[in-house]
Design a protein around this motif. Sequence first.
Motif, PDB file in Angstrom:
ATOM      1  N   ALA A  26      53.163  44.331  56.447  1.00  0.00           N
ATOM      2  CA  ALA A  26      54.360  44.007  57.226  1.00  0.00           C
ATOM      3  C   ALA A  26      54.017  43.077  58.388  1.00  0.00           C
ATOM      4  CB  ALA A  26      54.998  45.295  57.751  1.00  0.00           C
ATOM      5  N   TYR A  27      52.905  43.332  59.054  1.00  0.00           N
ATOM      6  CA  TYR A  27      52.440  42.484  60.155  1.00  0.00           C
ATOM      7  C   TYR A  27      52.212  41.059  59.652  1.00  0.00           C
ATOM      8  CZ  TYR A  27      49.315  41.282  64.144  1.00  0.00           C
ATOM      9  OH  TYR A  27      48.721  40.708  65.241  1.00  0.00           O
ATOM     10  N   VAL A  28      51.475  40.932  58.541  1.00  0.00           N
ATOM     11  CA  VAL A  28      51.170  39.620  57.958  1.00  0.00           C
ATOM     12  C   VAL A  28      52.448  38.882  57.589  1.00  0.00           C
ATOM     13  CG1 VAL A  28      50.248  38.546  55.854  1.00  0.00           C
ATOM     14  CG2 VAL A  28      48.840  40.155  57.167  1.00  0.00           C
ATOM     15  N   VAL A  37      35.658  39.461  43.995  1.00  0.00           N
ATOM     16  CA  VAL A  37      36.804  40.358  44.166  1.00  0.00           C
ATOM     17  C   VAL A  37      37.971  39.630  44.833  1.00  0.00           C
ATOM     18  CG1 VAL A  37      37.643  42.456  45.292  1.00  0.00           C
ATOM     19  CG2 VAL A  37      35.383  42.431  44.212  1.00  0.00           C
ATOM     20  N   LEU A  38      37.744  39.101  46.029  1.00  0.00           N
ATOM     21  CA  LEU A  38      38.834  38.526  46.817  1.00  0.00           C
ATOM     22  C   LEU A  38      39.474  37.325  46.127  1.00  0.00           C
ATOM     23  CD1 LEU A  38      40.433  38.375  49.502  1.00  0.00           C
ATOM     24  CD2 LEU A  38      38.555  36.989  50.422  1.00  0.00           C
ATOM     25  N   LYS A  39      38.671  36.362  45.759  1.00  0.00           N
ATOM     26  CA  LYS A  39      39.237  35.110  45.229  1.00  0.00           C
ATOM     27  C   LYS A  39      39.520  35.167  43.730  1.00  0.00           C
ATOM     28  CE  LYS A  39      37.328  32.068  48.801  1.00  0.00           C
ATOM     29  NZ  LYS A  39      36.430  30.922  49.107  1.00  0.00           N
ATOM     30  N   ASP A  40      38.576  35.695  42.965  1.00  0.00           N
ATOM     31  CA  ASP A  40      38.751  35.668  41.510  1.00  0.00           C
ATOM     32  C   ASP A  40      39.651  36.805  41.025  1.00  0.00           C
ATOM     33  OD1 ASP A  40      37.105  33.477  41.495  1.00  0.00           O
ATOM     34  OD2 ASP A  40      35.303  34.589  40.941  1.00  0.00           O
ATOM     35  N   GLU A  41      39.273  38.035  41.351  1.00  0.00           N
ATOM     36  CA  GLU A  41      40.027  39.189  40.828  1.00  0.00           C
ATOM     37  C   GLU A  41      41.413  39.285  41.450  1.00  0.00           C
ATOM     38  OE1 GLU A  41      39.807  44.022  41.155  1.00  0.00           O
ATOM     39  OE2 GLU A  41      37.901  42.938  41.005  1.00  0.00           O
ATOM     40  N   TRP A  42      41.501  39.132  42.755  1.00  0.00           N
ATOM     41  CA  TRP A  42      42.794  39.288  43.422  1.00  0.00           C
ATOM     42  C   TRP A  42      43.599  37.991  43.440  1.00  0.00           C
ATOM     43  CZ3 TRP A  42      40.926  42.206  48.455  1.00  0.00           C
ATOM     44  CH2 TRP A  42      40.453  43.466  48.097  1.00  0.00           C
ATOM     45  N   GLY A  43      42.989  36.880  43.113  1.00  0.00           N
ATOM     46  CA  GLY A  43      43.712  35.612  43.107  1.00  0.00           C
ATOM     47  C   GLY A  43      44.060  35.101  44.488  1.00  0.00           C
ATOM     48  N   PHE A  44      43.251  35.413  45.493  1.00  0.00           N
ATOM     49  CA  PHE A  44      43.513  34.976  46.861  1.00  0.00           C
ATOM     50  C   PHE A  44      43.395  33.461  46.956  1.00  0.00           C
ATOM     51  CE2 PHE A  44      41.497  34.132  51.129  1.00  0.00           C
ATOM     52  CZ  PHE A  44      42.626  34.378  51.895  1.00  0.00           C
ATOM     53  N   ASP A  45      44.456  32.791  47.426  1.00  0.00           N
ATOM     54  CA  ASP A  45      44.437  31.327  47.500  1.00  0.00           C
ATOM     55  C   ASP A  45      44.334  30.814  48.933  1.00  0.00           C
ATOM     56  OD1 ASP A  45      46.946  31.763  48.558  1.00  0.00           O
ATOM     57  OD2 ASP A  45      48.014  30.459  47.154  1.00  0.00           O
ATOM     58  N   GLY A  46      44.065  31.706  49.882  1.00  0.00           N
ATOM     59  CA  GLY A  46      43.919  31.306  51.275  1.00  0.00           C
ATOM     60  C   GLY A  46      42.488  30.936  51.619  1.00  0.00           C
ATOM     61  N   GLU A  62      48.096  40.813  48.398  1.00  0.00           N
ATOM     62  CA  GLU A  62      49.308  40.905  47.575  1.00  0.00           C
ATOM     63  C   GLU A  62      50.534  40.476  48.368  1.00  0.00           C
ATOM     64  OE1 GLU A  62      51.219  44.857  46.854  1.00  0.00           O
ATOM     65  OE2 GLU A  62      50.597  44.483  44.798  1.00  0.00           O
ATOM     66  N   ALA A  63      50.527  40.764  49.681  1.00  0.00           N
ATOM     67  CA  ALA A  63      51.651  40.391  50.549  1.00  0.00           C
ATOM     68  C   ALA A  63      51.639  38.915  50.908  1.00  0.00           C
ATOM     69  CB  ALA A  63      51.627  41.242  51.819  1.00  0.00           C
ATOM     70  N   GLY A  64      50.585  38.194  50.533  1.00  0.00           N
ATOM     71  CA  GLY A  64      50.571  36.749  50.735  1.00  0.00           C
ATOM     72  C   GLY A  64      49.791  36.251  51.918  1.00  0.00           C
ATOM     73  N   ALA A  65      48.801  36.997  52.415  1.00  0.00           N
ATOM     74  CA  ALA A  65      48.021  36.545  53.576  1.00  0.00           C
ATOM     75  C   ALA A  65      47.422  35.167  53.319  1.00  0.00           C
ATOM     76  CB  ALA A  65      46.910  37.547  53.879  1.00  0.00           C
ATOM     77  N   TRP A  66      47.463  34.303  54.330  1.00  0.00           N
ATOM     78  CA  TRP A  66      46.964  32.936  54.196  1.00  0.00           C
ATOM     79  C   TRP A  66      45.491  32.823  54.575  1.00  0.00           C
ATOM     80  CZ3 TRP A  66      51.654  30.399  57.151  1.00  0.00           C
ATOM     81  CH2 TRP A  66      52.803  30.504  56.343  1.00  0.00           C
ATOM     82  N   GLY A  67      44.922  33.870  55.115  1.00  0.00           N
ATOM     83  CA  GLY A  67      43.517  33.852  55.490  1.00  0.00           C
ATOM     84  C   GLY A  67      42.930  35.237  55.466  1.00  0.00           C
ATOM     85  N   VAL A  68      41.602  35.320  55.498  1.00  0.00           N
ATOM     86  CA  VAL A  68      40.856  36.565  55.638  1.00  0.00           C
ATOM     87  C   VAL A  68      39.629  36.245  56.484  1.00  0.00           C
ATOM     88  CG1 VAL A  68      39.334  38.184  54.412  1.00  0.00           C
ATOM     89  CG2 VAL A  68      41.630  37.758  53.546  1.00  0.00           C
ATOM     90  N   MET A  69      39.237  37.153  57.358  1.00  0.00           N
ATOM     91  CA  MET A  69      38.042  36.949  58.162  1.00  0.00           C
ATOM     92  C   MET A  69      36.896  37.802  57.633  1.00  0.00           C
ATOM     93  SD  MET A  69      37.279  37.616  62.233  1.00  0.00           S
ATOM     94  CE  MET A  69      38.478  36.425  62.808  1.00  0.00           C
TER      95      MET A  69
END
Length: 800
Positions: A128-130, A207-216, A179-186
């Motif tokens: 919700a914050y993101v 995990v983050l980029k390949d499995e979860w499909g993170f595009d940030g 899943e909520a669409g975060a644009w970055g991760v630290m």
Amino acid sequence: MDIEELIGMLDLPSKVRLLSGADMWSLPALPEIGLRRLVMSDGPIGVRGEQWSPADPSIALPSPTALAATWDIELVRRAGRLLAQEARRKGVHVLLAPTINIHRSPLAGRHFECFSEDPRLTGEIGAAYVQGVQEGGVGTTPKHFVANDFETERFTVNVVVGDRALREVYLAPFERVVEAGAWGVMAAYNATNGTTMTEHGDLLGGVLKDEWGFDGFVVSDWTATRSTDAAALGGLDVVMPGPYGPWGDKLVEAVQQGRVPERVVDDKVRRVLRLAERVGALGDTPPQPPPGPIDGRALAREVAARSFTLLRNEGGLLPFRGVRSVALIGSAAAAARVMGGGSAQVFPDEIVSPLHGLRRREGLDVRFAVGTDPRLRLAPLRTPSRARFMDAGGETLAEHPLRTTEARWIGELPRDVDGPRLAAVEMLTTFTPEISGPHQLSISGAGAFTLAVDGHPVLDETISPPDGDHASAFLSPPERRIVVALAEGVPVELSVRHATSALKGMGFIAFALGHADPCPDHETLIAEAAGIAAGADVAVVVAATTTEVESEGFDRTSLALPGRQDELIARVAAANPRTIVVVNAGSPVEMPWLDQVAAVLLTWFPGQEAGDALADVLFGDAEPGGRLPTTWPSRMEDVPVLDLTPVDGEIRYDEGVLVGYRAWESAGRAPAFWFGHGLGYTTWTYDSIAATRETRGASVTVAVTNTGDRAGREVVQVYLSRAASGHDGPDGEAPSRWLAGFEVVPAEPGTTVVTTVTIPERAFQEWTEAGWRTVPGEYVAEVGRSVADRRLAATIMVAI
């Protein structure tokens, strides 16, 4: 022109330049492709901006533990939108927040900056914050990925954690915010299972980029990156701060020599340009239109009241009825601790203390007593001051106003300061004592200082950081005190001169001038407080932790309230049985006086509107809406997962998934207050429950009735357990139950409300060597007011 075309226009050095900070807080502009500076700023309760300085004030919301205590998704989204508004006002594109590490131990020094001990609640509040921040066109970087759940040896420690716990507890909130669409991760400082996180290809890449499909984009924590090739190949995208660091020319050379493929660099650039496009810093793409103007002070006040958690209310003392006089006691009543220390710190324009808030109540006689002051450092004077930047010859380079006698410029100096010429900063203020006698003055900071009173030097010393630790000198600076005789009503000119310089173009200036009035000894103060309490209708004691107890940079060694506050509370309660204790802390504290007081109200770190929100709740203008996001122990020794001391540079999470209330139930121990607990000002019945298995997950429909005489909000909590199946997971871990969903339900008096809580499929799954697996069988869905106060149950059959 699309992003791929823009990448094609850049040579290798230009690409690599984009992947390290141009300075402390920004990535460089590349005008040749229409890319403007990308500015980042710390949160999570406000937006500090590029200058870590009181000269640039910010709205200060309540702490993340308070946000989570609301259990209110929409309210947290609104808070996120306010933060986006603040970021846009300050020219910030990316907020370095939220912190979604887990409350594994209450001793964690940064506990206040995280949401919860439960991965489900953490993930939903974090999402919700993101979403709220990003709806305003500002990026987020959920942090610290991953297992950065404590402070001791955080730069170098290796966390050893099993795969199941890593997936189900520590990675789960990050998966939810992705899943909520975060644009970055630290990426965090620590290592996880032997690999430092800025180089962790299995987790950042796999995990983050390949499995979860993170595009940030993945940004390092500040100074966390220690290598060129390993970090570049491990999935890190951006190194901060800059421009000096392990990439730059070294990364160009690594690509040219074939150690790092250029396609790897291209992927990083692609992610940065995608971020720039999203925040409106690329080409003609305008930033996303922000939501309508938000009244920051009003929302900060609302969030605070909705987060306040009423733990005890004997005889229905709260809300006040017919109260005409209040004994308000405690140093934190006059100087509330509204936020935690470290990178979470911002500088609000105004802080409303409990004393100020209650004194605004018309017709209320407020009688104040300090009682005892647990702070180890003197607080800065809240008098206007100014900072004068000087060169080696004493010539003034620039002057800037300050709102208090605290000076901070971390990274970015004021733009009119010539950094190479900087040799000293002088802070000046005028102070008029309100009482005659021996006043204490202090300097907190590291380096060479001179303190003068009316032009006469009274302290001239080089203050060294403890053990040479410059990070601690910033987060918990050493202090030197002197005593000066001052006369009531006679103004004095105070000045602090600090020898300093800009390091590689960046400033690291952090010092404060503290003050304390002449004061009786603790015994006299406590006796005075008890006497005032005895003569008032009610007594309110504000008990608080201090910056020496709760802050970034170190973990706690005790859950006891600092100083003699426990003794103060006991003495006040003995003098007036109508005593309310307001606990002003970001994380659990022991309460040995619990059975002696009528009420306990937990206000967390309540943000800048603390005092007005407290008055609202005490007098019933607002209901305390909070529910505990973490289990609250009676004694530190009862806590089942406690120790945070690495052994030989390593800390083991041997408890697996049994964290928080799961660990308490497994150990058969009873805390002072269970996860989810919180009282309101009305009463509720739970009338009916129906559970339905869906294609993916389940739904639980509950009817609740407000049986009281005023409107209120109920947090309906749904817990799952396996029905006597004997299944204890692939590695023998067996949580009794786990939070599966929740819903905040408002209702008028006498009104029945039916709500449906959606349970995700993940609630029926566990992590195995083969990946996620839905566990078939019969489940019990229990609903109630806390993990220990479950009112209704229904079964759910799960088949494969």
